[in-house]
Design an enzyme around this catalytic site. Structure first.
Site, mmCIF file in Angstrom:
data_model
loop_
_atom_site.group_PDB
_atom_site.id
_atom_site.type_symbol
_atom_site.label_atom_id
_atom_site.label_comp_id
_atom_site.label_asym_id
_atom_site.label_seq_id
_atom_site.Cartn_x
_atom_site.Cartn_y
_atom_site.Cartn_z
ATOM 1 N N SER A 126 -4.009 6.629 12.875
ATOM 2 C CA SER A 126 -3.608 6.603 14.293
ATOM 3 C C SER A 126 -4.845 6.678 15.197
ATOM 4 O O SER A 126 -5.913 7.155 14.797
ATOM 5 C CB SER A 126 -2.660 7.773 14.589
ATOM 6 O OG SER A 126 -3.393 8.969 14.712
ATOM 7 N N ASN A 127 -4.667 6.212 16.435
ATOM 8 C CA ASN A 127 -5.808 6.176 17.353
ATOM 9 C C ASN A 127 -6.311 7.570 17.706
ATOM 10 O O ASN A 127 -7.502 7.755 17.985
ATOM 11 C CB ASN A 127 -5.438 5.376 18.607
ATOM 12 C CG ASN A 127 -5.433 3.885 18.325
ATOM 13 O OD1 ASN A 127 -5.510 3.466 17.162
ATOM 14 N ND2 ASN A 127 -5.350 3.078 19.368
ATOM 15 N N GLU A 128 -5.414 8.552 17.677
ATOM 16 C CA GLU A 128 -5.890 9.924 17.929
ATOM 17 C C GLU A 128 -6.878 10.332 16.824
ATOM 18 O O GLU A 128 -7.920 10.934 17.094
ATOM 19 C CB GLU A 128 -4.710 10.918 17.959
ATOM 20 C CG GLU A 128 -3.819 10.804 19.186
ATOM 21 C CD GLU A 128 -2.812 9.660 19.087
ATOM 22 O OE1 GLU A 128 -2.670 9.069 17.994
ATOM 23 O OE2 GLU A 128 -2.172 9.344 20.107
ATOM 24 N N SER B 281 1.023 6.755 2.301
ATOM 25 C CA SER B 281 1.683 7.767 3.144
ATOM 26 C C SER B 281 2.862 8.415 2.425
ATOM 27 O O SER B 281 3.538 7.776 1.610
ATOM 28 C CB SER B 281 2.203 7.130 4.429
ATOM 29 O OG SER B 281 1.166 6.520 5.140
ATOM 30 N N GLU C 125 -9.818 -1.952 6.343
ATOM 31 C CA GLU C 125 -8.577 -2.118 7.087
ATOM 32 C C GLU C 125 -8.826 -2.034 8.592
ATOM 33 O O GLU C 125 -8.375 -2.872 9.362
ATOM 34 C CB GLU C 125 -7.579 -1.029 6.662
ATOM 35 C CG GLU C 125 -6.219 -1.160 7.300
ATOM 36 C CD GLU C 125 -5.197 -0.170 6.735
ATOM 37 O OE1 GLU C 125 -5.611 0.850 6.155
ATOM 38 O OE2 GLU C 125 -3.999 -0.429 6.887
ATOM 39 N N GLN D 179 0.873 -1.183 0.000
ATOM 40 C CA GLN D 179 0.000 0.000 0.000
ATOM 41 C C GLN D 179 0.906 1.228 0.000
ATOM 42 O O GLN D 179 1.748 1.373 0.890
ATOM 43 C CB GLN D 179 -0.848 -0.044 1.277
ATOM 44 C CG GLN D 179 -1.799 1.099 1.485
ATOM 45 C CD GLN D 179 -2.439 1.025 2.883
ATOM 46 O OE1 GLN D 179 -1.872 0.436 3.805
ATOM 47 N NE2 GLN D 179 -3.594 1.615 3.029
#
Ligand SMILES: Cc1cc2nc3c(=O)[nH]c(=O)nc-3n(C[C@H](O)[C@H](O)[C@H](O)COP(=O)(O)OP(=O)(O)OC[C@H]3O[C@@H](n4cnc5c(N)ncnc54)[C@H](O)[C@@H]3O)c2cc1C
Length: 386
Positions: free
Chosen positions: A368-370, A129, A243, A126
């Site tokens: 990200s979890n944030e 980013s 995902e 993938q």
């Protein structure tokens, strides 16, 4: 909710179990992120799975699957992890790109790519980013310039998992001059195409998990764009849903890890405080709770529902559970946990440390979890944007 398995589902479980018992390699395969040889050993395993028609059981038979429902996929996963079968080297392909292609691909793309993906002939990376475009994916700067029936790709990608040895990548590019969510396209490109340079990035334990990918006037046919031109953001968000929400981290992974942790605890419990036993029990319950929640989501999807913001709550839950579970294992092992090395059995202290290092990345990758907490706050709870 009905929690019993039907006789057909039980027969399916027995079929998977007996195939796995007969075919799963006896020892642990060498890492797919250290050498080409380890990578190819995992590709061979994918080929063996596909010969048994186990490559991706939910896919149509024409693409190498068995056209089974998601409940059977969960049963397959339970038996897969129970057997200690190798990590899927093509998880970017089969769990992320495959379902996206099923939804957005042309017939030609499905026929060209899906059977080879299911068979392990093409292993995918993938390439989304970029430096400066991770959480803020709409900041992607790599470009796709249309030139007749081709795109010319330029730019730089980073943190591309498995890209060191993979065959193809699915990348996010923008039309020159476009901004933010507009003008992006998802484009498939071979990683050995002229103009592509891969530079491995070693993880803290030396494994080359990622690559940077540099694209210098790489030409690809327009027919290898997935989804409509300029609709890349929309297509990517569908992939991100697969995902985070269901496919990438099936509950069986954590249930088996919780079982191994309980065995580790029992083998060492004479020297451990009671509080560790309570943590082990909590991890076991968390893994089972996650499994029940995923069965509920799968049942809803089978009834025609769509995956929604629960993909964000799921992602936070599995990633934090994974870190906590591995931290408990390290606390049980004490100083023995600090030895790095290569495991051959899948249950040595080295594996717990390896698992811990990987678990630490869980709150970062797949969004990200944030960022997931922002999504929950804004889209589920309706809170104002910060
Ligand atoms: C193991 C692993 C595998 C990966 N595999 C791939 C891959 O195969 N392909 C690929 O394209 N990428 C991959 N990535 C990259 C991953 O998608 C990014 O690391 C991730 O999206 C975060 O982006 P970043 O690293 O640029 O951090 P940044 O976006 O710079 O974020 C830094 C920190 O700031 C926080 N932050 C940023 N914006 C906000 C905000 N608005 N509100 C609150 N907090 C915020 C983040 O949560 C994070 O803690 C992988 C990453 C890891 C760790």
């Amino acid at each position: 909710m009905k929690l019993d398995y039907t006789p057909e589902q039980q027969a399916f479980r027995a079929e998977v179990r007996s195939w796995m018992e007969a075919n799963v390699p006896a020892g642990k395969l060498p890492s797919f992120d250290l050498t080409r040889q380890g990578f190819e050993a995992h590709r061979d395993w994918e080929r063996k799975l596909s010969q048994g028609q186990w490559g991706m059981v939910t896919w149509p038979e024409a693409y190498g699957g068995r056209a089974l429902d998601l409940i059977r996929w969960l049963i397959f996963e339970e038996e897969y992890y129970r057997a200690g079968a190798p990590t899927r080297v093509n998880q970017n392909g089969i769990f992320l790109l495959g379902p996206t292609m099923m939804e957005f691909g042309t017939d030609d793309q499905k026929q060209r790519f899906l059977p080879r993906m299911a068979a392990g002939d093409d292993i995918w990376a993938q390439a989304w980013s970029e430096p400066g475009a991770g959480s803020d994916l709409a900041a992607v700067r790599s470009t796709c310039t249309r030139d007749g029936d081709e795109y010319v790709l330029n730019g730089q990608k980073i943190w591309s998992t498995r890209a060191v040895f993979a065959d193809w990548a699915f990348g996010l590019f923008r039309e020159p001059g476009s901004e933010r969510h507009k003008g992006m396209s998802l484009i498939l490109f071979p990683l050995d195409a002229p103009g592509v340079t891969r530079r491995p990035i070693a993880r803290m334990d030396g494994e080359m998990v990622f690559a940077e990918i540099f694209l210098d006037n790489v030409r690809v046919p327009v027919a290898d764009r997935l989804g409509d031109e300029g609709q890349g953001w929309h297509v990517c968000m569908a992939t991100a849903g697969f995902e985070r929400g269901l496919m990438l981290r099936s509950p069986a992974r954590y249930q088996v890890a919780a079982q191994k942790l309980a065995a580790l605890y029992h083998a060492n419990k004479a020297n451990l405080p009671a509080s560790i036993g309570e943590r082990v029990a909590q991890h076991w319950m968390d893994a089972d709770a996650y499994a029940l929640s995923i069965y509920s989501t799968a049942s809803r999807l089978e009834a025609g529902g769509k995956i929604g913001p629960e993909s964000s709550t799921n992602k936070i839950f599995w990633s934090e559970m994974d870190v906590a579970l591995h931290q408990t294992a390290l606390d049980i092992l004490g100083p023995r946990a600090e030895l790095l090395g290569q495991s051959t059995d899948g249950v040595s202290p080295v594996d717990w440390l390896d698992g811990f290092i990987f678990a630490l990345a869980g709150p970062i990758y797949a969004g990200s979890n944030e960022i997931q907490r922002n999504i929950i706050a804004e889209r589920m709870l309706g809170l104002p944007r910060g």
